[in-house]
Design a protein around this motif. Structure first.
Motif, PDB file in Angstrom:
ATOM      1  N   THR A  46      -1.720  -0.928   3.832  1.00 25.46           N
ATOM      2  CA  THR A  46      -2.525  -0.352   2.752  1.00 25.46           C
ATOM      3  C   THR A  46      -3.945  -1.011   2.357  1.00 25.46           C
ATOM      4  O   THR A  46      -3.978  -2.224   2.382  1.00 25.46           O
ATOM      5  N   ARG A  72       7.477  10.795   1.564  1.00 29.65           N
ATOM      6  CA  ARG A  72       6.606  10.461   0.543  1.00 29.65           C
ATOM      7  C   ARG A  72       5.781   9.236   0.931  1.00 29.65           C
ATOM      8  O   ARG A  72       6.260   8.092   0.823  1.00 29.65           O
ATOM      9  N   LYS A  90       3.962  -1.635   8.528  1.00 26.57           N
ATOM     10  CA  LYS A  90       4.810  -2.334   7.953  1.00 26.57           C
ATOM     11  C   LYS A  90       5.504  -3.421   9.007  1.00 26.57           C
ATOM     12  O   LYS A  90       5.534  -4.641   8.718  1.00 26.57           O
ATOM     13  N   ASP A 150       9.481   4.779   2.468  1.00 24.39           N
ATOM     14  CA  ASP A 150       9.061   6.102   1.775  1.00 24.39           C
ATOM     15  C   ASP A 150       9.541   7.400   2.075  1.00 24.39           C
ATOM     16  O   ASP A 150       8.977   8.225   2.712  1.00 24.39           O
ATOM     17  N   ASP A 192      12.866  -0.439   0.813  1.00 26.78           N
ATOM     18  CA  ASP A 192      11.732  -1.432   0.641  1.00 26.78           C
ATOM     19  C   ASP A 192      11.200  -1.087  -0.862  1.00 26.78           C
ATOM     20  O   ASP A 192      10.710  -1.536  -1.724  1.00 26.78           O
ATOM     21  N   ASN A 228      -0.024   3.359  -4.792  1.00 25.42           N
ATOM     22  CA  ASN A 228      -0.965   3.323  -3.406  1.00 25.42           C
ATOM     23  C   ASN A 228      -1.670   4.740  -2.839  1.00 25.42           C
ATOM     24  O   ASN A 228      -0.617   5.564  -3.056  1.00 25.42           O
ATOM     25  N   ASN A 243       1.980  -6.029  -4.184  1.00 22.34           N
ATOM     26  CA  ASN A 243       2.452  -4.996  -3.484  1.00 22.34           C
ATOM     27  C   ASN A 243       3.836  -5.784  -2.625  1.00 22.34           C
ATOM     28  O   ASN A 243       3.663  -6.897  -2.513  1.00 22.34           O
ATOM     29  N   ASN A 244       4.632  -4.763  -2.098  1.00 19.79           N
ATOM     30  CA  ASN A 244       5.984  -5.118  -1.744  1.00 19.79           C
ATOM     31  C   ASN A 244       5.839  -6.179  -0.242  1.00 19.79           C
ATOM     32  O   ASN A 244       6.875  -6.553   0.048  1.00 19.79           O
TER      33      ASN A 244
END
Ligand SMILES: NC(=O)c1ccc[n+]([C@@H]2O[C@H](COP(=O)([O-])OP(=O)(O)OC[C@H]3O[C@@H](n4cnc5c(N)ncnc54)[C@H](O)[C@@H]3O)[C@@H](O)[C@H]2O)c1
Ligand SMILES: O=C(O)C[C@H](O)C(=O)O
Ligand SMILES: [Mg+2]
Length: 628
Positions: free
Chosen positions: A147, A199, A217, A289, A311, A467, A512-513
């Protein structure tokens, strides 16, 4: 006569080429082109699977027909839409021409996409060097491979697609997944990140193009958690898309049909889960997502029987908890004051609801973990979605949001009602924290931020967590300039710190994760836990919260710098291993069995050492040839 002459000439020319091809491999392919054009004569290939895709002579990319994909073990290694060579060239030309246009709406760095291409090419050429570059410059390049640039990459994926990475399971593959999964060349896979593209960040349904997020990721899994890059697998489950623009684009790489829904959808995901866990029983699957509608349902469906987590729901919740606890400390108050915080959350999707659920549990635990504590903790939250404040008057309320619906009478006493706007809620509640997971850029408008000036907190916190960059609810400049210097600010995508003048810095934290998911995955792997429990997730969040020192917190830093991500991940993973052992879930990893793991966990240093020694580092190994 002339026809006969032409045929004879063509035949002898073909013979010459074939003869040459016996001694010169280059000529094989030339002959292949020639024979294909002349008489559809097949070429013999002594390769299968990825080896073909990585061979520039034989590779046809997306133009491999479905029968060829089946014949050559390529099924699942390419996006599902079969293209003609004309379409391939058109796609390439569209992309080439796009270079002339400045990337709009993307990250603030206008060269981000160009940097991504350069890094991506290195990734394809030399993985060790790629990760060496990434790890050494993580602060600079995380925003390129992850991101926010990864969002732009996903949006443009049909143009950027060159060499495939990962696997594609599509609705057309129903009944085939169990065999397809063997097309992946690695016998061992530790981590899968899977998306259905529904998403992607705050960018909506990007269909098959969402594979970019799984790749990004997993880049962090390698760079931050030291998962061996030969053992990661990005997966795209293409059940169609509801993005009409993509459906109308003939160059779109995914299935050109609307998304499957209901039982048909679940059947596809079930088949995928069965296939991957059959081939790799110890793999960990991170769901990423998925639209909220499915995120919670799939999590509940699989989490008690599989090593999986979501996540966006669970990783984000942990990061938000760490940030919220940091915000309490930054106010100069003890963490135990957390249950007194008034929190307004904008966004009731997978991320927003995940956060309020976890924050409520944390508050309840701090209040003695009784039923009453759990019940009363919910009154600290005001959840606002696209239709305004959620109350018990809401029609067709989402069952996941239901526990947080405000009582209408009590809301009325506060001057609020069903559907009150965000600004009204902020004005009336005067919250300590305003947290955005709405996906709506600029939602924290001047009016909303002005209203937050009335906060009862001496140091209100603003979390603009959506984001990528343009979807952030507000920028740090807006937050500091409107609400004032004495705030805590965090955003999902990276922003620069703000110069407040007088030598003062307004810290822009990245909430952020990415701070948690690599450690959750690594800790689960190294513990050999069969599931990922709430306790393991909680331990991860608490360790992240504790990572920041008192000094840093008082300066407004609630998350550590990204440059420390490998060390943070090690600590988080160690905490996860310890918790898994404590909960008797750990079954061990490789030659470390459950009993030995228990011994290791008795000593803090030893767990950290165990984790560190298990992390892959990008060093060239010595290679020795062995006949196959
Ligand atoms: N920082 C992180 O680590 C992190 C993690 C996960 C998700 N996210 C971001 O969170 C965002 C949302 O993710 P999600 O999965 O929950 O998405 P989602 O689409 O499921 O949910 C979005 C929610 O926002 C609400 N919303 C829309 N417009 C609104 C408005 N004007 N006012 C208030 N609420 C509004 C919707 O009603 C919905 O409840 C995305 O942008 C994603 O990138 C960030
Ligand atoms: O991908 C990210 O940067 C965080 C999060 O998973 C998101 O969906 O926004
Ligand atoms: Mg996500």
């Amino acid at each position: 006569m002339s026809n006969f002459y032409n045929q004879t000439r063509a035949a002898s020319s073909l013979m010459r080429r074939l003869k040459r091809s016996l001694i010169n491999p280059t000529a094989v392919s030339r002959a292949r082109c020639f024979t294909t054009a002349e008489g559809h004569r097949p070429s013999l290939v002594h390769k299968r699977s990825l080896d073909i895709l990585h061979d520039p002579w034989f590779n046809k990319g997306t133009a491999f027909s479905m029968t060829e994909r089946d014949r050559l073990d390529l099924r699942g290694l390419l996006p599902p839409n079969v293209m003609s060579s004309e379409q391939q060239i058109e796609r390439f030309m569209v992309d080439l021409k796009r270079l002339e246009v400045q990337a709009r709406d993307g990250p603030s760095d206008p060269n981000a996409l160009a940097k991504w291409r350069i890094l991506n090419r290195l990734h394809d050429r030399n993985e060790t060097m790629y990760y060496k570059v990434l790890i050494a410059n993580i602060e600079e390049y995380a925003p390129i491979v992850y991101t926010p640039t990864v969002g732009l990459v996903c949006q443009n994926y049909s143009g950027l697609f060159r060499r495939p990475r990962g696997m594609y399971f599509s609705a057309e593959d129903r009944g085939e997944m169990m065999s397809m999964v063997y097309n992946w060349p690695a016998d061992q896979v530790d981590m899968i990140v899977v998306t259905d593209g529904s998403r992607i960040l705050g960018l909506g349904d990007l269909g098959v193009q969402g594979i970019g997020i799984a790749i990004g990721k997993l880049d962090l899994y390698v760079a931050a958690a030291g998962i061996n890059p030969q053992r990661v697998l990005p997966v795209m489950i293409d059940v169609g898309t509801n993005n009409e623009k993509l459906l109308k684009n003939p160059l779109y790489l995914g299935l050109q049909q609307h998304r499957l829904d209901g039982d048909e959808y679940i059947a596809v995901i079930d088949e995928f889960m069965e296939a991957v866990f059959t081939r790799w029983p110890n793999v960990i699957v991170q769901f990423e997502d998925f639209q909220s509608k499915w995120a919670f349902k799939l999590l509940q469906r699989y989490r008690n029987a599989h090593r999986m987590f979501n996540d966006d729901v669970q990783g984000t919740a942990g990061v938000a908890i760490a940030g919220l606890l940091g915000a309490v400390r930054a106010q100069g108050r003890p963490m135990i004051d957390f249950p007194k915080q008034k929190i307004v959350v904008a966004g009731a999707g997978s991320a927003g609801i995940g956060v309020v659920n976890a924050a409520r549990k944390t508050m309840a635990r701090m209040l003695g973990n009784t039923e009453h504590a759990f019940d009363s903790a919910k009154s600290q939250f005001w959840v606002v979605d696209a239709n305004g404040l959620i109350t018990d008057e809401r029609e067709n309320i989402d069952p996941d949001a239901l526990p947080f619906a405000r009582n209408t009478n009590e809301a009325g006493r506060q001057g609020l009602r069903e559907g009150s706007s965000l600004v009204e809620v902020v004005r009336q509640v005067r919250p300590d924290v305003l947290l955005g997971l709405s996906g709506v850029g600029g939602l924290f408008s001047k009016e909303v931020l002005e209203a937050l000036k009335g906060s009862t907190s001496a140091k209100p916190a603003i979390f603009a967590m959506s984001n990528p960059t343009k979807n952030a609810e507000c920028t740090p400049e807006e937050a500091f300039s409107i609400v004032g210097d004495n705030i805590i600010f965090a955003s999902g995508s990276p922003f620069r710190d703000v110069d407040l003048g007088n030598g003062q810095i307004g810290h822009s934290n990245q909430g952020n994760n990415m701070y948690l998911f690599p450690g959750i995955g690594l800790g689960t792997l190294l513990s050999g836990s069969r599931i990922i429990s709430d306790g393991m997730l909680q331990a991860a969040a608490e360790h992240l919260a504790a990572y920041i020192t008192e000094d840093e917190v008082l300066k407004g830093m609630i998350f550590p710098p990204i440059s420390k991500i490998r060390d943070i991940t090690k600590e988080v993973a160690a905490a996860v291993v310890k918790e898994a052992v404590e909960e008797d879930l750990a079954e061990g990893y490789r030659d470390i069995d459950a009993r030995e793991l228990q011994k290791i966990c008795q000593n803090e240093e030893e767990v950290l050492e165990y984790v560190e020694n298990s992390m892959w580092s990008p060093e060239y190994p010595t290679l020795v040839y062995k006949r196959g």
